[in-house]
Design a protein around this motif. Structure first.
Motif, PDB file in Angstrom:
ATOM      1  N   GLU A 139       2.456  19.952  -7.430  1.00 39.36           N
ATOM      2  CA  GLU A 139       3.615  19.264  -8.006  1.00 39.36           C
ATOM      3  C   GLU A 139       4.019  18.047  -7.189  1.00 39.36           C
ATOM      4  O   GLU A 139       4.443  17.035  -7.741  1.00 39.36           O
ATOM      5  CB  GLU A 139       4.796  20.221  -8.188  1.00 39.36           C
ATOM      6  N   TYR A 140       3.865  18.109  -5.882  1.00 37.11           N
ATOM      7  CA  TYR A 140       4.187  16.953  -5.048  1.00 37.11           C
ATOM      8  C   TYR A 140       3.152  15.845  -5.231  1.00 37.11           C
ATOM      9  O   TYR A 140       3.491  14.671  -5.322  1.00 37.11           O
ATOM     10  CB  TYR A 140       4.267  17.335  -3.582  1.00 37.11           C
ATOM     11  N   ALA A 141       1.886  16.216  -5.265  1.00 38.69           N
ATOM     12  CA  ALA A 141       0.821  15.225  -5.423  1.00 38.69           C
ATOM     13  C   ALA A 141       0.947  14.504  -6.756  1.00 38.69           C
ATOM     14  O   ALA A 141       0.929  13.276  -6.808  1.00 38.69           O
ATOM     15  CB  ALA A 141      -0.542  15.895  -5.308  1.00 38.69           C
ATOM     16  N   PHE A 142       1.081  15.257  -7.843  1.00 45.34           N
ATOM     17  CA  PHE A 142       1.170  14.634  -9.153  1.00 45.34           C
ATOM     18  C   PHE A 142       2.438  13.803  -9.287  1.00 45.34           C
ATOM     19  O   PHE A 142       2.422  12.721  -9.863  1.00 45.34           O
ATOM     20  CB  PHE A 142       1.082  15.677 -10.255  1.00 45.34           C
ATOM     21  N   GLY A 143       3.528  14.283  -8.734  1.00 44.56           N
ATOM     22  CA  GLY A 143       4.777  13.522  -8.769  1.00 44.56           C
ATOM     23  C   GLY A 143       4.656  12.213  -8.019  1.00 44.56           C
ATOM     24  O   GLY A 143       5.117  11.172  -8.483  1.00 44.56           O
ATOM     25  N   ALA A 144       4.022  12.260  -6.852  1.00 45.46           N
ATOM     26  CA  ALA A 144       3.842  11.040  -6.062  1.00 45.46           C
ATOM     27  C   ALA A 144       2.953  10.046  -6.787  1.00 45.46           C
ATOM     28  O   ALA A 144       3.239   8.845  -6.813  1.00 45.46           O
ATOM     29  CB  ALA A 144       3.240  11.391  -4.699  1.00 45.46           C
ATOM     30  N   LEU A 145       1.884  10.535  -7.400  1.00 48.09           N
ATOM     31  CA  LEU A 145       0.988   9.645  -8.135  1.00 48.09           C
ATOM     32  C   LEU A 145       1.686   9.038  -9.347  1.00 48.09           C
ATOM     33  O   LEU A 145       1.530   7.850  -9.627  1.00 48.09           O
ATOM     34  CB  LEU A 145      -0.275  10.394  -8.545  1.00 48.09           C
ATOM     35  N   ARG A 146       2.482   9.844 -10.051  1.00 49.50           N
ATOM     36  CA  ARG A 146       3.233   9.316 -11.188  1.00 49.50           C
ATOM     37  C   ARG A 146       4.241   8.260 -10.732  1.00 49.50           C
ATOM     38  O   ARG A 146       4.538   7.320 -11.461  1.00 49.50           O
ATOM     39  CB  ARG A 146       3.966  10.442 -11.915  1.00 49.50           C
ATOM     40  N   ALA A 147       4.760   8.410  -9.526  1.00 52.93           N
ATOM     41  CA  ALA A 147       5.747   7.469  -9.000  1.00 52.93           C
ATOM     42  C   ALA A 147       5.107   6.207  -8.435  1.00 52.93           C
ATOM     43  O   ALA A 147       5.810   5.306  -7.993  1.00 52.93           O
ATOM     44  CB  ALA A 147       6.599   8.157  -7.928  1.00 52.93           C
ATOM     45  N   GLY A 148       3.774   6.146  -8.417  1.00 52.76           N
ATOM     46  CA  GLY A 148       3.107   4.930  -7.989  1.00 52.76           C
ATOM     47  C   GLY A 148       2.336   5.002  -6.688  1.00 52.76           C
ATOM     48  O   GLY A 148       1.821   3.990  -6.225  1.00 52.76           O
ATOM     49  N   GLU A 165      -8.101   0.570  -5.139  1.00 52.02           N
ATOM     50  CA  GLU A 165      -8.601   1.796  -5.743  1.00 52.02           C
ATOM     51  C   GLU A 165      -7.634   2.940  -5.480  1.00 52.02           C
ATOM     52  O   GLU A 165      -6.787   2.862  -4.604  1.00 52.02           O
ATOM     53  CB  GLU A 165      -9.980   2.149  -5.170  1.00 52.02           C
ATOM     54  N   ALA A 166      -7.782   4.021  -6.224  1.00 51.14           N
ATOM     55  CA  ALA A 166      -6.986   5.231  -6.018  1.00 51.14           C
ATOM     56  C   ALA A 166      -7.797   6.209  -5.185  1.00 51.14           C
ATOM     57  O   ALA A 166      -9.020   6.154  -5.168  1.00 51.14           O
ATOM     58  CB  ALA A 166      -6.614   5.862  -7.352  1.00 51.14           C
ATOM     59  N   LEU A 167      -7.102   7.103  -4.506  1.00 51.76           N
ATOM     60  CA  LEU A 167      -7.782   8.070  -3.660  1.00 51.76           C
ATOM     61  C   LEU A 167      -7.078   9.414  -3.734  1.00 51.76           C
ATOM     62  O   LEU A 167      -5.861   9.488  -3.619  1.00 51.76           O
ATOM     63  CB  LEU A 167      -7.782   7.589  -2.208  1.00 51.76           C
ATOM     64  N   LEU A 168      -7.860  10.467  -3.927  1.00 51.01           N
ATOM     65  CA  LEU A 168      -7.342  11.830  -3.875  1.00 51.01           C
ATOM     66  C   LEU A 168      -8.145  12.606  -2.859  1.00 51.01           C
ATOM     67  O   LEU A 168      -9.373  12.501  -2.828  1.00 51.01           O
ATOM     68  CB  LEU A 168      -7.466  12.531  -5.243  1.00 51.01           C
ATOM     69  N   ALA A 169      -7.471  13.399  -2.046  1.00 48.62           N
ATOM     70  CA  ALA A 169      -8.179  14.251  -1.100  1.00 48.62           C
ATOM     71  C   ALA A 169      -9.043  15.221  -1.889  1.00 48.62           C
ATOM     72  O   ALA A 169      -8.569  15.800  -2.872  1.00 48.62           O
ATOM     73  CB  ALA A 169      -7.187  15.010  -0.232  1.00 48.62           C
ATOM     74  N   MET A 177       0.847  -1.158   0.000  1.00 46.92           N
ATOM     75  CA  MET A 177       0.000   0.000   0.000  1.00 46.92           C
ATOM     76  C   MET A 177       0.900   1.230   0.000  1.00 46.92           C
ATOM     77  O   MET A 177       1.731   1.394   0.875  1.00 46.92           O
ATOM     78  CB  MET A 177      -0.886  -0.022   1.240  1.00 46.92           C
ATOM     79  N   ASN A 178       0.737   2.072  -1.002  1.00 49.23           N
ATOM     80  CA  ASN A 178       1.504   3.309  -1.084  1.00 49.23           C
ATOM     81  C   ASN A 178       0.560   4.486  -0.918  1.00 49.23           C
ATOM     82  O   ASN A 178      -0.458   4.550  -1.572  1.00 49.23           O
ATOM     83  CB  ASN A 178       2.189   3.448  -2.441  1.00 49.23           C
ATOM     84  N   CYS A 179       0.913   5.400  -0.068  1.00 52.43           N
ATOM     85  CA  CYS A 179       0.112   6.595   0.127  1.00 52.43           C
ATOM     86  C   CYS A 179       1.056   7.702   0.579  1.00 52.43           C
ATOM     87  O   CYS A 179       2.055   7.440   1.239  1.00 52.43           O
ATOM     88  CB  CYS A 179      -0.967   6.352   1.172  1.00 52.43           C
ATOM     89  N   THR A 180       0.755   8.915   0.214  1.00 48.38           N
ATOM     90  CA  THR A 180       1.608  10.032   0.577  1.00 48.38           C
ATOM     91  C   THR A 180       0.764  11.173   1.118  1.00 48.38           C
ATOM     92  O   THR A 180      -0.414  11.263   0.806  1.00 48.38           O
ATOM     93  CB  THR A 180       2.445  10.501  -0.630  1.00 48.38           C
ATOM     94  N   THR A 181       1.351  12.002   1.937  1.00 51.68           N
ATOM     95  CA  THR A 181       0.673  13.204   2.417  1.00 51.68           C
ATOM     96  C   THR A 181       1.590  14.390   2.224  1.00 51.68           C
ATOM     97  O   THR A 181       2.798  14.264   2.243  1.00 51.68           O
ATOM     98  CB  THR A 181       0.298  13.121   3.911  1.00 51.68           C
TER      99      THR A 181
END
Length: 54
Positions: free
Chosen positions: A11-20, A45-49, A1-5
């Protein structure tokens, strides 16, 4: 499970999503929302705030 905050910086959100990353949450996410997000990501599933999608 990969998730980032982060603090909602695109730019951080899109970069993290592109990185998986499987999802994106803001630092002020409430505990109940965090648990719900973990359950969503765990099902594959994917999740975006919501503020991150505006």
């Amino acid at each position: 499970m990969n998730c980032t905050t982060t603090f909602g910086l695109d730019e951080y959100a899109f970069g993290a999503l592109r990185a998986g990353a499987g999802g994106f949450l803001l630092k002020d996410t409430r505990p109940a929302e965090l648990l719900a997000a973990i359950r969503v990501i765990a099902t594959g599933e994917a999740l975006l705030a919501p503020p991150g999608t505006r």
